[in-house]
Design a protein around this motif. Structure first.
Motif, mmCIF file in Angstrom:
data_model
loop_
_atom_site.group_PDB
_atom_site.id
_atom_site.type_symbol
_atom_site.label_atom_id
_atom_site.label_comp_id
_atom_site.label_asym_id
_atom_site.label_seq_id
_atom_site.Cartn_x
_atom_site.Cartn_y
_atom_site.Cartn_z
ATOM 1 N N ASP A 70 -29.884 -18.947 27.698
ATOM 2 C CA ASP A 70 -28.957 -19.980 28.186
ATOM 3 C C ASP A 70 -28.376 -20.829 27.054
ATOM 4 N N ASP A 71 -27.828 -20.181 26.036
ATOM 5 C CA ASP A 71 -27.184 -20.865 24.899
ATOM 6 C C ASP A 71 -28.142 -21.730 24.075
ATOM 7 N N VAL A 72 -29.429 -21.471 24.174
ATOM 8 C CA VAL A 72 -30.428 -22.160 23.360
ATOM 9 C C VAL A 72 -31.212 -21.098 22.596
ATOM 10 N N GLY A 73 -31.441 -21.341 21.308
ATOM 11 C CA GLY A 73 -32.257 -20.428 20.520
ATOM 12 C C GLY A 73 -33.722 -20.663 20.826
ATOM 13 N N LYS A 74 -34.434 -19.614 21.192
ATOM 14 C CA LYS A 74 -35.864 -19.714 21.498
ATOM 15 C C LYS A 74 -36.633 -19.106 20.332
ATOM 16 N N LEU A 75 -37.457 -19.920 19.698
ATOM 17 C CA LEU A 75 -38.275 -19.483 18.575
ATOM 18 C C LEU A 75 -39.677 -19.206 19.106
ATOM 19 N N GLU A 76 -40.170 -18.008 18.805
ATOM 20 C CA GLU A 76 -41.430 -17.583 19.405
ATOM 21 C C GLU A 76 -42.311 -16.861 18.392
ATOM 22 N N MET B 61 -39.558 -20.928 9.688
ATOM 23 C CA MET B 61 -38.729 -21.770 10.551
ATOM 24 C C MET B 61 -37.299 -21.876 10.031
ATOM 25 N N GLU B 62 -37.138 -22.020 8.736
ATOM 26 C CA GLU B 62 -35.789 -22.100 8.161
ATOM 27 C C GLU B 62 -35.011 -20.821 8.438
ATOM 28 N N LYS B 63 -35.671 -19.670 8.337
ATOM 29 C CA LYS B 63 -34.999 -18.397 8.602
ATOM 30 C C LYS B 63 -34.628 -18.291 10.072
ATOM 31 N N LEU B 64 -35.537 -18.635 10.965
ATOM 32 C CA LEU B 64 -35.245 -18.578 12.400
ATOM 33 C C LEU B 64 -34.103 -19.522 12.761
ATOM 34 N N GLU B 65 -34.122 -20.737 12.207
ATOM 35 C CA GLU B 65 -33.043 -21.694 12.495
ATOM 36 C C GLU B 65 -31.713 -21.200 11.939
ATOM 37 N N SER B 66 -31.734 -20.510 10.804
ATOM 38 C CA SER B 66 -30.481 -19.994 10.235
ATOM 39 C C SER B 66 -29.878 -18.919 11.146
ATOM 40 N N ILE B 67 -30.723 -18.146 11.814
ATOM 41 C CA ILE B 67 -30.233 -17.151 12.770
ATOM 42 C C ILE B 67 -29.512 -17.864 13.916
ATOM 43 N N ALA B 68 -30.107 -18.944 14.415
ATOM 44 C CA ALA B 68 -29.492 -19.711 15.502
ATOM 45 C C ALA B 68 -28.144 -20.275 15.072
ATOM 46 N N GLU C 160 -26.142 -19.139 12.716
ATOM 47 C CA GLU C 160 -25.181 -18.030 12.580
ATOM 48 C C GLU C 160 -24.618 -17.614 13.931
ATOM 49 N N LYS C 161 -25.386 -17.786 14.988
ATOM 50 C CA LYS C 161 -24.939 -17.444 16.338
ATOM 51 C C LYS C 161 -24.167 -18.584 16.997
ATOM 52 N N GLY C 162 -24.009 -19.685 16.263
ATOM 53 C CA GLY C 162 -23.244 -20.813 16.780
ATOM 54 C C GLY C 162 -24.001 -21.677 17.767
ATOM 55 N N LEU C 163 -25.308 -21.565 17.787
ATOM 56 C CA LEU C 163 -26.104 -22.363 18.726
ATOM 57 C C LEU C 163 -26.332 -23.765 18.166
ATOM 58 N N LYS C 164 -26.412 -24.725 19.060
ATOM 59 C CA LYS C 164 -26.589 -26.128 18.665
ATOM 60 C C LYS C 164 -28.020 -26.625 18.859
ATOM 61 N N THR C 165 -28.801 -25.890 19.657
ATOM 62 C CA THR C 165 -30.146 -26.326 19.996
ATOM 63 C C THR C 165 -31.116 -25.160 19.891
ATOM 64 N N VAL C 166 -32.309 -25.462 19.400
ATOM 65 C CA VAL C 166 -33.406 -24.492 19.416
ATOM 66 C C VAL C 166 -34.606 -25.126 20.093
ATOM 67 N N LYS C 167 -35.445 -24.281 20.666
ATOM 68 C CA LYS C 167 -36.667 -24.786 21.301
ATOM 69 C C LYS C 167 -37.795 -23.818 21.030
ATOM 70 N N LEU C 168 -39.008 -24.322 21.212
ATOM 71 C CA LEU C 168 -40.198 -23.492 21.052
ATOM 72 C C LEU C 168 -41.326 -24.093 21.853
ATOM 73 N N ASN C 169 -42.305 -23.265 22.151
ATOM 74 C CA ASN C 169 -43.536 -23.733 22.773
ATOM 75 C C ASN C 169 -44.593 -23.717 21.680
ATOM 76 N N ALA C 170 -45.014 -24.901 21.266
ATOM 77 C CA ALA C 170 -45.939 -25.042 20.142
ATOM 78 C C ALA C 170 -47.363 -25.220 20.627
ATOM 79 N N GLN C 171 -48.285 -24.564 19.934
ATOM 80 C CA GLN C 171 -49.681 -24.879 20.163
ATOM 81 C C GLN C 171 -49.881 -26.331 19.725
#
Length: 140
Positions: A63-69, A87-94, A96-107
């Motif tokens: 849904d237009d949000v980058g999910k980091l897992e 994390m920097e690499k995962l955020e750079s992917i987001a 590049e895809k033009g996403l404005k928000t990322v989320k994750l479920n953290a321990q």
């Protein structure tokens, strides 16, 4: 150390090997929960120390949000900047895809790490694979 996007089967296998060591062997997550139906739909990142895979993570869009897992680092490399590189690499992917928000479920034991990277906790604690987690978001 260098974070790369897995482009072939050996690199994907490296990511899965690290995840297996951290989540299945160390944290006792059942393998059937660790490997799921999103593996083929995700972009996988592997962190290498020379040729040795030492960390991993994956990315997908919901849904237009980058999910980091599945973000993990071998125990002997924790506290040395490895997690930040993933994390920097995962955020750079987001980005590049033009996403404005990322989320994750953290321990919950890693919550402070993600907060230092600009993530905000947006949920109460909940169990995932028997491990307490919180949902966190970041605006890029």
């Amino acid at each position: 150390m260098k974070a790369v996007i897995a482009k072939n089967k050996p690199q994907l296998d490296d990511a899965l090997t690290v995840r297996h060591q951290v989540f299945v062997e160390e944290q006792k997550v059942p393998i059937e929960l660790e490997i799921d139906e999103y593996e083929d739909k995700s972009t996988h990142v592997v962190l290498y120390d020379d040729e040795k895979p030492i960390g991993a993570g994956r990315f997908r869009v919901i849904d237009d949000v980058g999910k980091l897992e599945r973000i993990c680092v071998l125990p002997e490399y924790r506290g040395k900047g490895a997690g930040t590189m993933i994390m920097e690499k995962l955020e750079s992917i987001a980005k590049e895809k033009g996403l404005k928000t990322v989320k994750l479920n953290a321990q919950t034991h890693a919550e402070a790490f993600y907060q230092r990277l600009g993530y905000e906790t947006v949920s109460d604690v909940f169990p995932d694979a028997g491990i307490p987690h919180v949902t966190m978001v970041k605006t890029l």
